[in-house]
Design an enzyme around this catalytic site. Structure first.
Site, short mmCIF file in Angstrom:
data_model
loop_
_atom_site.label_atom_id
_atom_site.label_comp_id
_atom_site.label_asym_id
_atom_site.label_seq_id
_atom_site.Cartn_x
_atom_site.Cartn_y
_atom_site.Cartn_z
CD GLU A 327 -3.50 -2.47 -5.42
OE1 GLU A 327 -3.16 -2.86 -4.29
OE2 GLU A 327 -2.85 -1.62 -6.06
CG HIS A 328 -6.98 0.31 -5.04
ND1 HIS A 328 -5.61 0.47 -5.15
CD2 HIS A 328 -7.19 -0.31 -3.86
CE1 HIS A 328 -5.02 -0.03 -4.08
NE2 HIS A 328 -5.95 -0.52 -3.28
#
Length: 430
Positions: A327-328
């Protein structure tokens, strides 16, 4: 002890594959209960909302009203610290400017045959924004979900938020007004999703529902999908940090813990080529854990799902990062920019040691609603396009129909669709 994977180990590939397939959420079997809630709201409207709110949130909506009033929002502004309101305004303005650059352009052109083709973009008319209550009631998420809708030109932005024991986070109301939310209703859970999808006496239906929630909310979104659009079914938050030994271990540890404090099922991963640096980061994590208000949550997340991956060199980190599809993704290495074009799968990339993921959470301008659980392999973060739809345009004159018609007739007959063929042939007297 945090999980450690070493690329030099002979069974690394087997362990890495098992790590990728590990499940971080305990799936609750809630579909039957949720379907009952959704069906009842669809049949009974407001009366079902009143009953479920009494039962689940311990609030009497007959006394408070389902809708949040302008006076309540005014009171929220009065209660909110001025400095926080200013910070939210800064975040709003940066989100608005960045997302304005995503607005697509209509296109129309004439090809060599004289056929006119094109596409036209229009905003969805009404969208619903689900905001969780309790500890996950974040004003930043209101801005991130509502501002792209505002930029897209959505006419009606409707927010639903549970009010357990009658309590609403004033900053959530502040953020809603700052972002241009049209209506706010103090209902939550699967019943709020059903109300947005099907409408009640008080809440008019919308065309799309966005925003995170628990297992009941996620199940309700799956059930109403098709009647309305939905954004995504998001899982627990995650970060992958690719870092070399020249970083300050305390900085990297702080970034890992920024994810870990979200949820006991959140995941924080460090990937480095230096074992001594990895140990220094782990020690910094242990020191910092005890300074956090959410120590128990962060500790459980780091203990159960945290990981350190030791690679031979950073060239090996790239394919591994693409397989993780985080996601990050923070890239804190000497030539971070050189990594970026080679990353295919990540929700959002944070480049260099002075770009902590937390800036993206709040004031960077990019959206923090991102694909989780490796879904960055096939999906993107929330954007203006999620609140818009594209309509194709096509225009032929008699000449163009004569040029293209016979081929259309041929294909239609090959597919056994006589009426299709006749639709063209009748115009060409064939």
């Amino acid at each position: 002890m945090v999980t450690t994977l070493r690329q030099t180990d002979p069974d690394f590939e087997q362990k890495f594959a098992a790590f990728l397939s590990g499940k971080r959420e305990v799936s609750e079997d809630v579909d039957r209960a949720v379907r009952e809630i959704v069906d009842r709201v669809r049949r009974e409207g407001d009366s079902a909302l009143l009953d479920y709110s009494r039962r689940f949130d311990r609030i009497d909506l007959e006394k408070t009203g389902i809708a949040v009033t302008e006076a309540e929002i005014d009171a929220a502004f009065d209660a909110a610290p001025a400095s926080t309101v200013e910070a939210l305004k800064l975040a709003r303005d940066r989100i608005e400017k960045h997302h304005a650059r995503q607005l697509p352009k209509d296109d129309r052109y004439t090809d060599a045959l004289g056929v006119e083709l094109g596409s036209r973009w229009t905003a969805i008319k009404a969208v619903g924004l689900y905001v969780p209550g309790g500890t996950a009631s974040y004003p930043s998420s209101v801005l991130m979900n509502a501002m792209p809708a505002k930029v897209a030109g959505v006419d009606r932005i409707v927010m639903v938020v549970p009010a357990p024991d009658g309590n609403l986070n004033p900053l959530v109301l502040v953020a809603a007004r700052l972002a241009g939310v049209s209506e706010i209703y103090r209902v939550g859970g699967a019943q709020a999703i059903a109300a947005l999808a099907y409408g009640t006496e008080t809440i008019r239906p919308v065309a799309k529902i966005v925003g995170p929630g628990n297992a009941y909310v996620a199940a309700a979104k799956r059930i109403v999908f098709g009647t309305v659009g939905i954004d995504m079914i998001a899982g627990p938050s995650e970060v992958l940090i690719v870092a070399d030994k020249d970083n300050n271990p305390d900085w990297i540890a702080a970034d890992l813990l920024a994810q870990a404090e979200h949820d006991t099922a959140a995941q924080s991963i460090l990937m480095t080529n230096d074992e001594a640096f990895a140990h220094a980061v782990e020690e910094a994590v242990e020191r910092q854990l005890h300074t956090l208000a959410r120590t128990e949550t962060a500790s459980a997340s780091w203990r159960d799902f945290g990981a350190v991956i030791l690679v031979k060199d950073f060239e090996d980190a790239i394919p591994l990062a693409n397989r993780i599809a985080a996601e990050h993704l923070e890239i804190a290495v000497a030539d971070a920019e050189a990594f970026v074009p080679r990353i295919r799968n990540a929700g959002s990339i944070f480049i260099g040691g002075y770009t902590p993921e937390v800036i993206g959470d709040y004031v960077g301008g990019c959206n923090h609603v991102l694909p989780t659980a490796r879904s960055a392999r096939f999906s993107s973060g929330l954007s203006v396009l999620d609140y818009m739809k594209r309509t194709s345009l096509l225009k032929l004159g008699s000449e163009q129909l004569r040029a293209l018609g016979p081929a259309a007739i041929e294909i239609a007959r090959a597919e056994g669709l006589d009426a299709h063929a006749q639709s063209v042939a009748i115009r060409l007297n064939l």
